[in-house]
Design a protein around this motif. Structure first.
Motif, PDB file in Angstrom:
ATOM      1  N   LYS A   5      37.807 -21.051 -25.162  1.00  0.00           N
ATOM      2  CA  LYS A   5      38.235 -20.468 -23.893  1.00  0.00           C
ATOM      3  C   LYS A   5      38.903 -21.564 -23.063  1.00  0.00           C
ATOM      4  CE  LYS A   5      34.031 -19.232 -22.927  1.00  0.00           C
ATOM      5  NZ  LYS A   5      32.855 -18.631 -22.212  1.00  0.00           N
ATOM      6  N   LYS A   6      40.024 -21.232 -22.450  1.00  0.00           N
ATOM      7  CA  LYS A   6      40.780 -22.242 -21.731  1.00  0.00           C
ATOM      8  C   LYS A   6      40.842 -21.911 -20.235  1.00  0.00           C
ATOM      9  CE  LYS A   6      43.713 -23.753 -25.557  1.00  0.00           C
ATOM     10  NZ  LYS A   6      43.112 -25.109 -25.580  1.00  0.00           N
ATOM     11  N   TYR A  34      34.311 -23.530 -21.328  1.00  0.00           N
ATOM     12  CA  TYR A  34      35.761 -23.560 -21.205  1.00  0.00           C
ATOM     13  C   TYR A  34      36.309 -24.950 -21.512  1.00  0.00           C
ATOM     14  CZ  TYR A  34      35.892 -18.919 -19.131  1.00  0.00           C
ATOM     15  OH  TYR A  34      35.802 -17.574 -18.935  1.00  0.00           O
ATOM     16  N   ILE A  64      42.031 -18.865 -15.107  1.00  0.00           N
ATOM     17  CA  ILE A  64      41.495 -18.517 -16.419  1.00  0.00           C
ATOM     18  C   ILE A  64      42.397 -17.468 -17.041  1.00  0.00           C
ATOM     19  CG2 ILE A  64      39.564 -17.478 -17.668  1.00  0.00           C
ATOM     20  CD1 ILE A  64      37.674 -18.627 -15.591  1.00  0.00           C
ATOM     21  N   GLU A  65      42.938 -17.792 -18.235  1.00  0.00           N
ATOM     22  CA  GLU A  65      43.860 -16.900 -18.936  1.00  0.00           C
ATOM     23  C   GLU A  65      45.032 -16.505 -18.041  1.00  0.00           C
ATOM     24  OE1 GLU A  65      41.558 -13.649 -20.344  1.00  0.00           O
ATOM     25  OE2 GLU A  65      40.384 -14.866 -21.746  1.00  0.00           O
TER      26      GLU A  65
END
Length: 248
Positions: A5-6, A34, A64-65
Motif C-alpha cells: 500500500k502506498k 503503507y 492515499i491512492e
C-alpha cells in the motif's frame, strides 16, 4: 504477493522547524502498513505554494491512492482511531496526579520501611497529591484564581484567597509529608479542604452548575464534580487524622 500500500506525505522539514504532526503522520502510515513517499517542504515559500496549490490551510497532508486524506487527525479518523477534542471534559489530569502521587508514596515507603504498604504511605499519598496539585496551580496563579472564583465560596467573598490558596495547599502538603509543624499543617489542610468541599458540593449538587474545576490549574478541562469533592474531603480527612494522631 500482495502489492504494498502506498501513501504520499507532504510535511515541513526545515532547519528551524520539523513539524511534529508530520512525524506522527509518517509513523501512523507506516504502522498501518503503507510504503510512505516522504516529501519534504523545506522552506516557508515552498510550504505556502503547496497550500495554495492544494487549497489547504495546514500541513502535513497525506495522500492515499491519489486521494487527499488530510493531516494527522484526518488520518486517525480514516483508520478509525480516536481524535482528541481539546474542548472535551476529562478527569485524566487529576487522575494522573493521584496515580503519580500513589506511586511516589509507595516508593518512599519501600525505601524507608522496606515495604510499600504502610500507614505512612497513605499519609504520604495525600501529602504528595496536595503538593503536586499545588504545583500545577502555581504554573499560572492568575488563571487559576479566575477559574476558582467561579465556585469557591470564600474566594467570592475575599478575592485574594484565590491567590493564597495554591501556596497554602503547597505548604500544608510539604509539612504533612515531612511530619513537622502539625499544629500548622493540619488546621491549614482542614480549612482549605473543608471550604473546598463545601464549595464544590454547593456548586454541583445544590446549585446544579456545570463548571470546570481549577484543581489542576486554570487551563484544564476537568469537570467540577465527584473527583473534585473527593480531593477536598481527602485533604480534610488527612488533617483530622494528623490532629488525632498527634493527641493520641
Amino acid at each position: 504477493m500482495r502489492p504494498a500500500k502506498k501513501a504520499v506525505l507532504y510535511r515541513m522539514v526545515m532547519p528551524e522547524h520539523v513539524c511534529p504532526y508530520g512525524l506522527k503522520a509518517r509513523r501512523l502510515l507506516k504502522a498501518k502498513g503503507y510504503d510512505v513517499e516522504d516529501r519534504w517542504l523545506r522552506t516557508r515559500a515552498e510550504t505556502d505554494a503547496f497550500k495554495t496549490k492544494h487549497d489547504v490551510a495546514t500541513t502535513p497532508q497525506a495522500f492515499i491512492e491519489g486521494q487527499r486524506i488530510g493531516g494527522y487527525d484526518d488520518l486517525r479518523r480514516r483508520f478509525g482511531l480516536k481524535v482528541r477534542d481539546p474542548k472535551a471534559l476529562t478527569y485524566t489530569p487529576v487522575l494522573a496526579v493521584f496515580a503519580v502521587a500513589a506511586l511516589m508514596a509507595l516508593a518512599a515507603s519501600q525505601a524507608a520501611f522496606a515495604t510499600p504498604l504502610t500507614v505512612q504511605a497513605a499519609e504520604w499519598f495525600v501529602a504528595f497529591s496536595m503538593s503536586l496539585l499545588a504545583m500545577l496551580k502555581l504554573r499560572d496563579v492568575e488563571t487559576f484564581s479566575t477559574m476558582f472564583l467561579n465556585y469557591d465560596i470564600l474566594a467570592r467573598r475575599w478575592v485574594p484567597y484565590g491567590y493564597v490558596y495554591p501556596f497554602a495547599e503547597l505548604a500544608a502538603g510539604v509539612l504533612m509529608a515531612a511530619g513537622v509543624l502539625t499544629w500548622l499543617s493540619a488546621p491549614l489542610g482542614l480549612a482549605i479542604g473543608g471550604i473546598g468541599a463545601v464549595s464544590v458540593f454547593k456548586a454541583v449538587y445544590i446549585d446544579k452548575r456545570e463548571l470546570k474545576c481549577a484543581c489542576v490549574g486554570g487551563d484544564s478541562n476537568v469537570p467540577l464534580g465527584f473527583v473534585s469533592l473527593t480531593e477536598n474531603l481527602m485533604m480534610a480527612a488527612m488533617a483530622v487524622w494528623m490532629l488525632l494522631a498527634r493527641h493520641a
